[in-house]
Write a protein that holds these residues in place. Structure first.
Motif, PDB file in Angstrom:
ATOM      1  N   TYR A 212       0.695  -1.217  -0.019  1.00 46.83           N
ATOM      2  CA  TYR A 212      -0.022   0.134  -0.042  1.00 46.83           C
ATOM      3  C   TYR A 212       0.799   1.248  -0.007  1.00 46.83           C
ATOM      4  O   TYR A 212       0.504   2.266  -0.566  1.00 46.83           O
ATOM      5  N   ILE A 213       2.108   1.115   0.533  1.00 47.06           N
ATOM      6  CA  ILE A 213       2.923   2.186   0.297  1.00 47.06           C
ATOM      7  C   ILE A 213       3.442   2.376  -1.105  1.00 47.06           C
ATOM      8  O   ILE A 213       3.439   3.701  -1.486  1.00 47.06           O
ATOM      9  N   ARG A 214       3.759   1.381  -1.542  1.00 47.83           N
ATOM     10  CA  ARG A 214       4.039   1.655  -3.189  1.00 47.83           C
ATOM     11  C   ARG A 214       2.990   2.063  -3.780  1.00 47.83           C
ATOM     12  O   ARG A 214       3.196   2.872  -4.739  1.00 47.83           O
ATOM     13  N   ALA A 216       0.751   4.108  -2.932  1.00 44.09           N
ATOM     14  CA  ALA A 216       0.663   5.442  -2.476  1.00 44.09           C
ATOM     15  C   ALA A 216       1.753   6.570  -3.060  1.00 44.09           C
ATOM     16  O   ALA A 216       1.319   7.386  -3.627  1.00 44.09           O
ATOM     17  N   ARG A 217       2.881   5.642  -3.101  1.00 42.91           N
ATOM     18  CA  ARG A 217       3.970   6.605  -4.100  1.00 42.91           C
ATOM     19  C   ARG A 217       3.746   6.589  -5.313  1.00 42.91           C
ATOM     20  O   ARG A 217       3.943   7.579  -6.149  1.00 42.91           O
ATOM     21  N   ALA A 218       3.003   5.290  -6.046  1.00 46.09           N
ATOM     22  CA  ALA A 218       2.711   5.433  -7.386  1.00 46.09           C
ATOM     23  C   ALA A 218       1.592   6.449  -7.708  1.00 46.09           C
ATOM     24  O   ALA A 218       1.614   7.191  -8.856  1.00 46.09           O
ATOM     25  N   LYS A 219       0.720   6.839  -6.671  1.00 48.39           N
ATOM     26  CA  LYS A 219      -0.117   7.738  -7.024  1.00 48.39           C
ATOM     27  C   LYS A 219       0.207   9.222  -6.851  1.00 48.39           C
ATOM     28  O   LYS A 219      -0.577  10.034  -7.048  1.00 48.39           O
ATOM     29  N   GLY A 220       1.691   9.293  -6.515  1.00 52.40           N
ATOM     30  CA  GLY A 220       2.179  10.718  -6.635  1.00 52.40           C
ATOM     31  C   GLY A 220       2.704  11.104  -5.144  1.00 52.40           C
ATOM     32  O   GLY A 220       3.143  12.476  -5.200  1.00 52.40           O
ATOM     33  N   LEU A 221       2.165  10.454  -4.132  1.00 53.53           N
ATOM     34  CA  LEU A 221       2.876  11.028  -2.830  1.00 53.53           C
ATOM     35  C   LEU A 221       4.410  11.080  -2.773  1.00 53.53           C
ATOM     36  O   LEU A 221       5.028   9.930  -3.316  1.00 53.53           O
ATOM     37  N   THR A 222       5.133  12.078  -2.173  1.00 54.27           N
ATOM     38  CA  THR A 222       6.388  11.886  -1.829  1.00 54.27           C
ATOM     39  C   THR A 222       6.582  10.826  -0.741  1.00 54.27           C
ATOM     40  O   THR A 222       5.731  10.458   0.075  1.00 54.27           O
ATOM     41  N   ARG A 223       7.986  10.451  -0.446  1.00 54.71           N
ATOM     42  CA  ARG A 223       8.414   9.609   0.690  1.00 54.71           C
ATOM     43  C   ARG A 223       7.933  10.192   1.907  1.00 54.71           C
ATOM     44  O   ARG A 223       7.167   9.396   2.757  1.00 54.71           O
ATOM     45  N   PRO A 224       8.226  11.502   2.322  1.00 57.30           N
ATOM     46  CA  PRO A 224       7.690  12.037   3.653  1.00 57.30           C
ATOM     47  C   PRO A 224       6.175  12.146   3.654  1.00 57.30           C
ATOM     48  O   PRO A 224       5.484  11.767   4.707  1.00 57.30           O
ATOM     49  N   ARG A 228       3.999   9.802   6.777  1.00 55.36           N
ATOM     50  CA  ARG A 228       3.057  10.596   7.694  1.00 55.36           C
ATOM     51  C   ARG A 228       1.499  10.235   7.308  1.00 55.36           C
ATOM     52  O   ARG A 228       0.863   9.768   8.424  1.00 55.36           O
ATOM     53  N   ARG A 229       1.040   9.922   6.119  1.00 47.12           N
ATOM     54  CA  ARG A 229      -0.278   9.863   6.071  1.00 47.12           C
ATOM     55  C   ARG A 229      -0.585   8.199   6.079  1.00 47.12           C
ATOM     56  O   ARG A 229      -1.518   8.048   6.648  1.00 47.12           O
ATOM     57  N   HIS A 230       0.324   7.214   5.566  1.00 49.63           N
ATOM     58  CA  HIS A 230      -0.012   5.929   5.705  1.00 49.63           C
ATOM     59  C   HIS A 230       0.970   5.024   6.589  1.00 49.63           C
ATOM     60  O   HIS A 230       0.350   4.206   7.172  1.00 49.63           O
ATOM     61  N   ALA A 231       2.265   5.176   6.547  1.00 50.02           N
ATOM     62  CA  ALA A 231       3.158   4.408   7.309  1.00 50.02           C
ATOM     63  C   ALA A 231       3.059   4.663   8.831  1.00 50.02           C
ATOM     64  O   ALA A 231       3.181   3.611   9.613  1.00 50.02           O
ATOM     65  N   LEU A 232       2.794   5.897   9.280  1.00 49.84           N
ATOM     66  CA  LEU A 232       2.934   6.303  10.539  1.00 49.84           C
ATOM     67  C   LEU A 232       2.123   5.471  11.423  1.00 49.84           C
ATOM     68  O   LEU A 232       2.455   4.739  12.276  1.00 49.84           O
ATOM     69  N   ARG A 233       0.697   5.385  11.174  1.00 49.17           N
ATOM     70  CA  ARG A 233      -0.251   4.696  12.208  1.00 49.17           C
ATOM     71  C   ARG A 233      -0.022   3.220  12.023  1.00 49.17           C
ATOM     72  O   ARG A 233      -0.228   2.477  13.152  1.00 49.17           O
ATOM     73  N   ASN A 234       0.445   2.679  11.063  1.00 48.51           N
ATOM     74  CA  ASN A 234       0.723   1.236  10.761  1.00 48.51           C
ATOM     75  C   ASN A 234       1.972   0.739  11.584  1.00 48.51           C
ATOM     76  O   ASN A 234       2.091  -0.449  11.947  1.00 48.51           O
ATOM     77  N   ALA A 235       2.842   1.844  11.735  1.00 50.32           N
ATOM     78  CA  ALA A 235       4.104   1.558  12.406  1.00 50.32           C
ATOM     79  C   ALA A 235       3.915   1.743  13.904  1.00 50.32           C
ATOM     80  O   ALA A 235       4.898   1.485  14.736  1.00 50.32           O
ATOM     81  N   LEU A 236       2.864   2.159  14.484  1.00 52.24           N
ATOM     82  CA  LEU A 236       2.834   2.337  16.085  1.00 52.24           C
ATOM     83  C   LEU A 236       2.555   1.282  16.914  1.00 52.24           C
ATOM     84  O   LEU A 236       2.643   1.412  17.880  1.00 52.24           O
TER      85      LEU A 236
END
Length: 315
Positions: A212-214, A216-224, A228-236
């Motif tokens: 899902y991170i890949r 999100a990146r493919a849709k144009g989101l930058t790495r930061p 913040r929007r996707h990885a942070l909550r799942n890493a909590l």
């Protein structure tokens, strides 16, 4: 969610019952008699026997355990053998120092570690990441009591910004006491922040490899942005585990820092009670700390279910 919480609550109750039995047995089998210790080596046997009867030490251990557990359920922890005052009052007085100190240190630790972990994960392999990892390694390696003395030397003696020790009491005002707790909280927080930052970085890096991170990146989101929007909550989830363990450590394991700053907290109370063979105080304080650890773990489990909906679905 309700079934998940009920299961965790049942596990909490069972853990508390087992812990209370273990604590009582371990403390009771410790060598030495409190009555003999209080009266000295030259005390007469009948005097020792009378004091044992007054303290309730002549009763069967099973009855003493049941009285102790029943009293704790009603808020009565018994009476201190040494000070002849209610243990609950002694704990409340010391908890008024240890609990704010632990919360203060945990807030500082989390406020430092989360952005630092995010920064390092977003710059994996770069100079900023290497600098953060080096700083956190140093933070883990430095003993907190040495760091505490360094803080006193700089901020209390040289620059005179904060007091070197002592606790004025909450009747003196909130900010006066928070100022007195600042240096101890920083001394406790920075080593814990180093650990939490490393865990945060590792969890985020692991999450960045998910599909899902890949996407999100493919849709144009930058790495930061993806961080913040996707990885942070799942890493909590691993981060919440460490935060729960850190709170338990900060509440129960601050005895050295309390000695350095001369704070009348729970750590010093346990140390003094062990030295005086005040078994009822030792049992009650240790049981309270165990309860805090188990309750924090229970709340962390509930936080897991809030962060990860898959846990609610399984329940």
């Amino acid at each position: 969610m309700a079934l998940y919480a009920l299961r965790r609550f049942f596990s909490l109750v069972v853990s508390l019952l087992v812990a209370s039995a273990v604590i009582f047995l371990v403390v009771e089998v410790a060598p030495g008699d409190p009555a003999s210790f209080m009266l000295g080596i030259n005390a007469q046997p009948d005097t020792v026997a009378a004091l044992r009867a007054e303290l309730g030490l002549d009763q069967p251990k099973v009855l003493r355990y049941l009285d102790w557990v029943g009293g704790m359920l009603t808020g009565d922890f018994g009476t201190s053998y040494t000070y002849r005052t209610p243990v609950s009052q002694m704990i409340a007085d010391r908890l008024a120092v240890s609990l704010p100190l632990a919360l203060y240190a945990l807030a500082l630790s989390t406020a430092i570690a989360v952005p630092v972990g995010l920064y390092a994960a977003s710059r994996r392999g770069a100079a900023g990441d290497m600098a953060v990892m080096g700083a956190t390694q140093l933070g883990v390696a430095i003993p907190n009591f040495w760091f505490a003395m360094l803080l006193v030397l700089l901020f209390a003696i040289t620059w005179r910004i904060f007091p070197a020790g002592g606790f004025p009491g909450w009747e003196k005002g909130f900010w006066v006491n928070m100022r007195a707790l600042t240096l101890p909280a920083v001394a406790l927080a920075l080593p814990q922040a180093a650990i939490l930052a490393r865990v945060m970085r590792s969890a985020l890096i692991d999450t960045l490899g998910e599909d899902y991170i890949r996407t999100a990146r493919a849709k144009g989101l930058t790495r930061p942005q993806a961080l913040r929007r996707h990885a942070l909550r799942n890493a909590l989830i691993p981060v919440l585990t460490i935060i729960g363990l850190q709170f338990s450590f900060l509440l129960a394991g601050a005895i050295i820092i309390e000695q350095v700053f001369y704070l009348p907290g729970l750590g010093r109370l346990v140390f003094q009670a062990i030295s005086a063979r005040d078994l009822i105080v030792v049992e009650s304080v240790v049981m309270l700390l165990v309860f805090a650890v188990i309750m924090v773990n229970f709340l962390v489990d509930l936080a897991y279910a809030w962060v990860d909906p898959r846990l609610r679905a399984r329940a």
